[in-house]
Design a protein around this motif. Sequence first.
Motif, PDB file in Angstrom:
ATOM      1  N   GLU A 123      12.762  12.666   7.229  1.00 51.18           N
ATOM      2  CA  GLU A 123      12.202  13.641   6.299  1.00 51.18           C
ATOM      3  C   GLU A 123      12.510  13.165   4.881  1.00 51.18           C
ATOM      4  N   ILE A 124      11.469  13.087   4.044  1.00 51.22           N
ATOM      5  CA  ILE A 124      11.664  12.595   2.686  1.00 51.22           C
ATOM      6  C   ILE A 124      10.977  13.525   1.692  1.00 51.22           C
ATOM      7  N   VAL A 149      14.524   6.139   3.059  1.00 50.09           N
ATOM      8  CA  VAL A 149      15.862   6.710   3.185  1.00 50.09           C
ATOM      9  C   VAL A 149      15.754   8.230   3.230  1.00 50.09           C
ATOM     10  N   GLY A 150      16.363   8.847   4.243  1.00 48.75           N
ATOM     11  CA  GLY A 150      16.343  10.302   4.341  1.00 48.75           C
ATOM     12  C   GLY A 150      17.078  10.765   5.586  1.00 48.75           C
ATOM     13  N   LYS A 151      17.057  12.050   5.841  1.00 45.15           N
ATOM     14  CA  LYS A 151      17.645  12.606   7.057  1.00 45.15           C
ATOM     15  C   LYS A 151      16.633  12.492   8.198  1.00 45.15           C
ATOM     16  N   LEU A 152      17.155  12.367   9.417  1.00 44.99           N
ATOM     17  CA  LEU A 152      16.293  12.223  10.577  1.00 44.99           C
ATOM     18  C   LEU A 152      15.578  13.535  10.912  1.00 44.99           C
ATOM     19  N   LYS A 153      14.363  13.406  11.415  1.00 45.37           N
ATOM     20  CA  LYS A 153      13.610  14.569  11.865  1.00 45.37           C
ATOM     21  C   LYS A 153      14.260  15.153  13.116  1.00 45.37           C
ATOM     22  N   GLU A 166      23.421  15.524   9.447  1.00 44.60           N
ATOM     23  CA  GLU A 166      23.770  15.638   8.030  1.00 44.60           C
ATOM     24  C   GLU A 166      23.775  14.290   7.317  1.00 44.60           C
ATOM     25  N   LYS A 167      23.614  13.216   8.050  1.00 45.68           N
ATOM     26  CA  LYS A 167      23.719  11.881   7.471  1.00 45.68           C
ATOM     27  C   LYS A 167      22.357  11.386   6.982  1.00 45.68           C
ATOM     28  N   TYR A 168      22.373  10.546   5.952  1.00 45.99           N
ATOM     29  CA  TYR A 168      21.156   9.912   5.446  1.00 45.99           C
ATOM     30  C   TYR A 168      21.040   8.520   6.049  1.00 45.99           C
ATOM     31  N   TYR A 169      19.852   8.227   6.592  1.00 45.30           N
ATOM     32  CA  TYR A 169      19.634   6.979   7.306  1.00 45.30           C
ATOM     33  C   TYR A 169      18.592   6.124   6.599  1.00 45.30           C
ATOM     34  N   ASP A 203      14.699  10.170  -0.189  1.00 44.38           N
ATOM     35  CA  ASP A 203      14.870  11.608  -0.357  1.00 44.38           C
ATOM     36  C   ASP A 203      15.709  11.882  -1.604  1.00 44.38           C
ATOM     37  N   ARG A 204      15.301  12.886  -2.368  1.00 50.01           N
ATOM     38  CA  ARG A 204      15.939  13.152  -3.667  1.00 50.01           C
ATOM     39  C   ARG A 204      17.426  13.485  -3.560  1.00 50.01           C
ATOM     40  N   ASP A 205      17.889  13.947  -2.396  1.00 46.29           N
ATOM     41  CA  ASP A 205      19.300  14.314  -2.229  1.00 46.29           C
ATOM     42  C   ASP A 205      20.146  13.198  -1.621  1.00 46.29           C
ATOM     43  N   THR A 206      19.569  12.015  -1.473  1.00 44.30           N
ATOM     44  CA  THR A 206      20.325  10.882  -0.935  1.00 44.30           C
ATOM     45  C   THR A 206      21.524  10.583  -1.832  1.00 44.30           C
ATOM     46  N   PRO A 207      22.702  10.391  -1.262  1.00 39.20           N
ATOM     47  CA  PRO A 207      23.880  10.079  -2.086  1.00 39.20           C
ATOM     48  C   PRO A 207      23.659   8.829  -2.940  1.00 39.20           C
TER      49      PRO A 207
END
Length: 246
Positions: A123-124, A149-153, A166-169, A203-207
Amino acid sequence: MAKNIQIIIILLTLISCQSKQEKLIGHWHEFKTNNSEYLNCYKITDSTIGINSLSNGGYDDNRRGSDIEQSEILSLANDNYNWTSDYKISGNKLILNDSIFWIKQTDKKKSFLSDFSAGLLLEIKPFESDKSEFDFKPNDSTIGNYIFVGKLKNSILNKYKKYDKEKYYIQLNDKIGQTKDIIPFLLCNHCDMRKQLVFMHVDRDTPKELLSEMESEMEKINVRKRQIYFLTINTVELKSGYNHSY
């Protein structure tokens, strides 16, 4: 890509009158029955098809997501595929078979945002800007690599329990990778890496720490910051493009 072309062929090869073609023109999301996450996005004009154009990019040498002329798709079909005319359109729904259907979309902020994850494992929601012009100016000779880069669906999390919601992949092509996989993904033995472009769909919230690690990996093979572009969107004007900064 082959699956996407085959689905499009089903529709395009049997358009016999203008009224039927007009029903196909528009912005569609493809779903599987009993699955709330849509699979692909199609944007159909009277002459071209855009397949997941916002999530897969349109400037690489494989032309994933670029506008493909209907005549070109039909040429591929004659060489490689068989098809059927067994589909129907009712209101805003197009039914292909018992398991696949499309829903026609209204172009607004919600559908605009969702398209950036079409066809991906992630999800991005990209970085936002109030500008309508972007740093990168595409041309016919532009060739680049796309990193997501984003969280998994949820569908991926449900299928593979080893992942953390909760992790970014990092997604490289159609696989989940790690930072150490970026160099082999980008490296081209006969290419001048100083001239290669990298398009980051993030994704805008990626660390920020993860993004810094990724940039450091790219620097090891002479990919500089000026070669890296980040997908950026304007949600008021419903425009997207690439900027150097995030």
